[in-house]
Design an enzyme around this catalytic site. Sequence first.
Site, mmCIF file in Angstrom:
data_model
loop_
_atom_site.group_PDB
_atom_site.id
_atom_site.type_symbol
_atom_site.label_atom_id
_atom_site.label_comp_id
_atom_site.label_asym_id
_atom_site.label_seq_id
_atom_site.Cartn_x
_atom_site.Cartn_y
_atom_site.Cartn_z
ATOM 1 N N ASN A 4 27.413 -24.670 27.619
ATOM 2 C CA ASN A 4 27.439 -25.637 26.709
ATOM 3 C C ASN A 4 27.777 -26.938 28.560
ATOM 4 O OD1 ASN A 4 24.938 -24.881 26.352
ATOM 5 N ND2 ASN A 4 25.989 -25.286 24.418
ATOM 6 N N GLY A 34 32.997 -42.161 16.259
ATOM 7 C CA GLY A 34 33.493 -42.413 17.969
ATOM 8 C C GLY A 34 34.872 -41.081 17.740
ATOM 9 N N GLY A 79 31.632 -23.101 26.008
ATOM 10 C CA GLY A 79 31.751 -23.273 27.503
ATOM 11 C C GLY A 79 30.724 -23.670 28.645
ATOM 12 N N GLY A 87 16.217 -32.107 20.158
ATOM 13 C CA GLY A 87 16.882 -30.841 19.628
ATOM 14 C C GLY A 87 18.094 -30.779 20.808
ATOM 15 N N ASP A 98 30.035 -30.309 23.168
ATOM 16 C CA ASP A 98 30.100 -29.994 24.060
ATOM 17 C C ASP A 98 30.262 -30.416 25.385
ATOM 18 O OD1 ASP A 98 30.696 -27.092 22.708
ATOM 19 O OD2 ASP A 98 28.548 -26.630 22.954
HETATM 20 N N1 LIG Z 1 25.366 -40.495 15.788
HETATM 21 C C1 LIG Z 1 25.964 -40.576 16.710
HETATM 22 N N2 LIG Z 1 26.553 -41.634 17.381
HETATM 23 C C2 LIG Z 1 26.573 -42.234 18.076
HETATM 24 N N3 LIG Z 1 27.650 -40.892 18.751
HETATM 25 C C3 LIG Z 1 27.809 -39.695 17.884
HETATM 26 C C4 LIG Z 1 27.543 -39.436 16.760
HETATM 27 N N4 LIG Z 1 27.551 -38.305 16.468
HETATM 28 C C5 LIG Z 1 28.496 -37.892 17.803
HETATM 29 N N5 LIG Z 1 28.571 -38.897 18.129
HETATM 30 C C6 LIG Z 1 29.995 -38.926 19.580
HETATM 31 O O1 LIG Z 1 29.521 -37.587 20.140
HETATM 32 C C7 LIG Z 1 31.849 -36.450 19.739
HETATM 33 C C8 LIG Z 1 31.274 -35.177 18.909
HETATM 34 O O2 LIG Z 1 30.811 -35.649 18.315
HETATM 35 P P1 LIG Z 1 31.595 -34.924 16.596
HETATM 36 O O3 LIG Z 1 32.195 -35.710 16.206
HETATM 37 O O4 LIG Z 1 29.998 -34.462 15.398
HETATM 38 O O5 LIG Z 1 31.956 -33.849 17.557
HETATM 39 P P2 LIG Z 1 31.653 -31.648 17.006
HETATM 40 O O6 LIG Z 1 31.253 -31.558 15.107
HETATM 41 O O7 LIG Z 1 32.502 -30.686 17.340
HETATM 42 O O8 LIG Z 1 29.972 -31.201 17.037
HETATM 43 P P3 LIG Z 1 29.346 -29.707 17.686
HETATM 44 O O9 LIG Z 1 28.577 -29.425 16.457
HETATM 45 O O10 LIG Z 1 28.746 -30.340 18.585
HETATM 46 O O11 LIG Z 1 30.564 -28.549 17.896
HETATM 47 C C9 LIG Z 1 31.576 -38.058 18.866
HETATM 48 O O12 LIG Z 1 33.101 -37.896 19.166
HETATM 49 C C10 LIG Z 1 31.068 -39.002 19.559
HETATM 50 O O13 LIG Z 1 31.426 -39.824 20.455
#
Ligand SMILES: Nc1ncnc2c1ncn2[C@@H]1O[C@H](COP(=O)(O)OP(=O)(O)OP(=O)(O)O)[C@@H](O)[C@H]1O
Length: 319
Positions: A43, A230, A41, A292, A257
């Site tokens: 972030n 996506g 939250g 980072g 986040d």
């Molecule tokens: N390699 C990538 N290229 C482009 N967009 C990305 C990439 N990785 C993540 N994203 C974007 O970030 C969004 C969130 O990523 P992800 O699905 O990995 O979330 P998460 O697993 O909840 O991540 P976190 O570990 O931060 O909680 C994706 O829906 C996409 O829009």
Amino acid sequence: MKRIVTLTLSPTIDVSSHVDYVVPERKLRCAEPLTEPGGGGVNVARALKRFGADPLAVFTAGGHTGQRLVELVEEEGVAVEPIAIDGLTRENVTIREDASTLQYRFCMPGPSLSRAEWERIVGVLESLDPAPEFLVASGSLPPGLPDDTYAEIAWLANARGIKMILDTSGPPLQAALDAGTFMIKPNLSELAWLEGDAWIEDEEHLWDAAHAVVREHDCHAIVVSLGAGGALAVTEAGALRIPAPPVRPESKVGAGDSMVAGIVWGLEQGWTALEAAALGVAAGAAAVMTPGSDLCRRDDTERLHAQMRERRQPLAAIS
Ligand SMILES: Nc1ncnc2c1ncn2[C@@H]1O[C@H](COP(=O)(O)OP(=O)(O)OP(=O)(O)O)[C@@H](O)[C@H]1O
Ligand SMILES: [Mg+2]
């Protein structure tokens, strides 16, 4: 008056640095560390501030690290409502090994919360006046709080007409979903867990699982994030498969986040959940471009979102 409030029950101070090689049993002389506020939250509130929104960050804070956390969040111009706790706010450490560019992330459990501290948190949420439009609850639960913690917050939000957006996993996510939540943002493995599956096999399985969540619960929208793939957004009104714009990856940290912040920014502008989800995908991709643990930047997010619209990517809808 704050239209968006974020809640973080287990925030952190994130300390990051880098070193040539990570090897056991030796003193590893790291570079000057960077210290940033962290936790779901917190972030989301920081990213929303970058977008020009004016959120209130409610989070627990204890001891000298809690005090430092408050200062770090305030330095970014985010309004805060710290809830004092006896325990010491945790610190997480991320070390990048320069030779391999791999990141090692050490996450501490954080202090337990007592019943009295929990009741203070509930009291703060109950006394928000006027009630915000959106409550973003994000992150893991601290030790000591039961699995129905976010469910209790969902009941409170529902009773006050607040739209709750929840980004968490496992039993606390399941319990809140059963209580009724405006929106959830699981990733693939979090969705698979919800549906009792080991993993999501293909697009059809993904589609079925996301629809099942909306159909079987009092949940307006689900946005399943798919990393570089996506997202799939499903609401009672329709569904949208949103490809991510291609970006040069720097660091994935902060993508989830940033995505939630992008979605809430869209919702705050009166967009539908499907439209807002596309902005979330742009924000997540923008976070991947930053090094980072840095969150998404507003200009990158807007540029990627405009690019997606030009390419009509969000129109890859499945009805
Ligand atoms: N390699 C990538 N290229 C482009 N967009 C990305 C990439 N990785 C993540 N994203 C974007 O970030 C969004 C969130 O990523 P992800 O699905 O990995 O979330 P998460 O697993 O909840 O991540 P976190 O570990 O931060 O909680 C994706 O829906 C996409 O829009
Ligand atoms: Mg996540």
